[in-house]
Design an enzyme around this catalytic site. Structure first.
Site, PDB file in Angstrom:
ATOM      1  N   GLU A  55      -3.044  -0.501 -10.014  1.00 38.49           N
ATOM      2  CA  GLU A  55      -4.437  -0.276  -9.625  1.00 38.49           C
ATOM      3  C   GLU A  55      -4.859   1.178  -9.730  1.00 38.49           C
ATOM      4  OE1 GLU A  55      -3.930  -1.705  -5.500  1.00 38.49           O
ATOM      5  OE2 GLU A  55      -4.769   0.206  -4.882  1.00 38.49           O
ATOM      6  N   GLU A  79       3.144  -5.994  -3.789  1.00 42.28           N
ATOM      7  CA  GLU A  79       2.292  -5.032  -4.494  1.00 42.28           C
ATOM      8  C   GLU A  79       2.533  -3.614  -4.019  1.00 42.28           C
ATOM      9  OE1 GLU A  79      -1.823  -5.989  -4.292  1.00 42.28           O
ATOM     10  OE2 GLU A  79      -2.431  -4.136  -5.293  1.00 42.28           O
ATOM     11  N   HIS A 128       0.828  -1.213   0.000  1.00 44.16           N
ATOM     12  CA  HIS A 128       0.000   0.000   0.000  1.00 44.16           C
ATOM     13  C   HIS A 128       0.859   1.257   0.000  1.00 44.16           C
ATOM     14  CE1 HIS A 128      -4.046  -1.910   1.259  1.00 44.16           C
ATOM     15  NE2 HIS A 128      -4.033  -1.615  -0.014  1.00 44.16           N
ATOM     16  N   HIS A 161      -7.397  -5.937 -10.471  1.00 39.20           N
ATOM     17  CA  HIS A 161      -7.677  -5.271  -9.196  1.00 39.20           C
ATOM     18  C   HIS A 161      -9.190  -5.225  -8.999  1.00 39.20           C
ATOM     19  CE1 HIS A 161      -7.977  -1.407  -6.718  1.00 39.20           C
ATOM     20  NE2 HIS A 161      -7.238  -2.209  -5.981  1.00 39.20           N
TER      21      HIS A 161
HETATM   22 MG   LIG Z   1      -3.528  -2.856  -3.928  1.00 34.94          MG
END
Ligand SMILES: [Mg+2]
Length: 385
Positions: free
Chosen positions: A239, A213, A189, A289
Site C-alpha cells: 500500500e 498484512e 499496520h 488498497h
Molecule cells: Mg493496510
C-alpha cells in the site's frame, strides 16, 4: 478533443482532480497521498502546464511524459499522476460511451468480493465489528488488528509475552466469532519486528487468516521476504509503494502473495493494471488498497473487473477513524458502488468510472487536513500503529 482545464478540489479529507475537455466532457480522479494533499495539488499544478491543450485520449503517453520529465517521484508526485490518470480514463470512457473496464479488455467478473473495515479501541468493539459485518452479509473483514486501534494519545507499552500472547488469543476469538463463513484479513499496520512477525504468524496459522498484512515496516523488502519464507499465511503488502518497479522487486523476492497496489498512488488505473499483470505472472493475487473515497473505489473496481487474479476489494465503511465520522458518499458523490448484501460490490457499466462529484461538494464539506499525530511508547519514543 483537447484538455481545457484541470482543477484540484479538496473535499472533507479527500483530494479530487477534475479535468474538463473543450467538448464538455469531465473526468474525475483522486490522489491518495493523504498526509500530503497540498504537495499533491502542487504537483498537479506543475503537470497542468504540460497537459492543457493536449489530447486526453493519449493516456499512456501523458503518463510517461509526467513520470519521466523530472528525476523526482515519490508519493505526492505519484498521487498527482494517479489522479490525472484516473480522470483521463474517465474522460476516455465517456468519449467512447463505454465503461473503462470495457476498454481494458472487458469484465472477467460481474461483481467484486469486498471486505468490511473493522476498527476498535477495545476487543469488544472489534468483536462486534465482525458481528456487524456478518449481519450485513460480508464474507470477509479487514483492517482487523490482533492488537487494538488504541487512541494515539495513549502511550504504548506491552511486554513481549503480552504482545504475542494477547494477539494470538484475539485472533482465536476472531475465528470463533466469524466461523468459517467469514475470512479474516489480519492487519498488523507495521507493528512488529521480523522475529515478532514470525512468532505471531506461526502461532495464528491454525486460525487460517486469508492474509497477514504489513507484518513489518515495508521499507526493507529482504526482511519481508524473510517473514514470508517462515510462515504459511499469505503476506499482503504494497500500500505504500508508488511504482510498478517496486512491486517487481517485492515479487522477485517471493516476499508477497497478495499485492496491495493503491490505485490513487501507483499511477492510477494505468499503473495498477500493470502491477496486477506483473503479480499474475507470479501467481500472486491482487487486493487493491482503498482507504479513500468512493472515487477510489470506482477506480479500483476497474481493476477488479478486468484482472483475472483479483481476490478482494477493500471497502471503507462510514468511519474515518475510531473517533471521527466521514460524510456519507452520497452526500457529495453521485454513483458510489453499492454492497449487494452478499459480500460483493456492484461494478458500474456507466461510461468512464461511473462516478461524479456533486457541484456543491467542497462548499458542503470543507477540507479538513489530517492532524499530525502519531503514537508514542511509554518511554517517549515513536511506535508504529
Ligand atoms: Mg493496510
Amino acid at each position: 478533443m483537447r484538455i481545457d482545464s484541470i482543477e484540484t478540489i479538496l473535499v472533507d479529507k479527500y483530494l479530487f482532480v477534475e479535468i474538463r475537455t473543450d467538448n464538455g466532457l469531465v473526468g474525475l480522479g483522486e490522489g491518495g497521498a493523504w498526509g500530503f494533499h497540498e504537495a499533491t495539488a502542487g504537483a498537479v499544478l506543475r503537470f497542468k502546464d504540460y497537459l492543457l491543450g493536449q489530447d486526453p485520449l493519449r493516456i499512456e503517453h501523458h503518463w510517461q511524459y509526467m513520470y519521466r520529465w523530472a528525476h523526482f517521484r515519490g508519493s505526492a508526485v505519484m498521487a498527482a499522476i494517479s489522479a490525472i490518470d484516473i480522470a483521463l480514463w474517465d474522460i476516455t470512457g465517456k468519449h467512447f460511451d463505454a465503461p473503462v473496464h470495457a476498454l481494458l479488455g472487458g469484465k472477467v467478473r460481474d461483481k467484486a468480493r469486498a471486505y468490511y473495515h473493522v476498527f476498535g479501541e477495545t476487543k469488544e468493539e472489534l468483536f462486534s465489528g465482525i458481528e456487524d459485518a456478518k449481519k450485513m452479509g460480508f464474507t470477509a473483514v479487514g483492517h482487523l488488528t490482533p492488537f487494538l486501534d488504541s487512541r494515539r494519545e495513549v502511550p504504548y507499552f506491552q511486554t513481549h509475552a503480552e504482545k504475542i500472547g494477547d494477539a494470538v488469543d484475539t485472533v482465536r476469538q476472531y475465528r470463533e466469532i466469524a466461523g468459517r463463513g467469514m475470512d479474516l484479513c489480519i492487519e498488523i499496520h507495521r507493528r512488529m519486528t521480523p522475529y515478532e512477525a514470525v512468532q505471531l504468524g506461526r502461532a495464528i496459522e491454525p486460525f487460517h487468516p486469508l492474509f497477514i498484512e504489513d507484518p513489518i515496516t515495508p521499507d526493507n523488502l529482504d526482511e519481508m521476504a524473510y517473514v514470508a519464507d517462515k510462515i504459511s499465511i499469505p503476506i499482503a503488502t504494497g500500500e505504500r509503494m508508488t511504482s510498478l518497479w517496486e512491486f517487481q522487486m517485492l515479487l522477485a523476492r517471493n516476499a508477497v502473495q497478495l499485492v496491495r497496489p493503491d490505485v490513487c498512488i501507483v499511477g492510477g488505473i494505468s499503473g495498477a493494471r500493470k502491477i496486477a499483470a506483473l503479480a499474475e505472472a507470479s501467481h500472486a493475487g491482487v487486493v487493491p488498497h482503498n482507504p479513500l473515497s468512493a472515487v477510489s473505489t470506482a477506480a479500483c473496481l476497474q481493476i477488479a473487473a478486468t484482472a483475472p487474479n483479483f481476490v478482494l476489494q477493500e471497502f471503507p465503511n462510514d468511519t474515518w477513524d475510531v473517533t471521527d465520522k466521514r460524510p456519507d458518499s452520497d452526500s457529495f458523490l453521485i454513483g458510489a458502488a453499492r454492497h449487494d448484501g452478499e459480500g460483493f460490490l456492484t461494478i458500474s457499466d456507466e461510461p468512464g468510472i461511473g462516478i461524479s462529484l456533486r457541484p456543491d461538494a467542497a462548499e458542503k464539506f470543507p477540507y479538513r487536513a489530517r492532524k499530525m499525530h502519531t503514537r508514542l511508547h511509554k518511554d517517549g519514543s515513536v511506535v508504529d500503529q
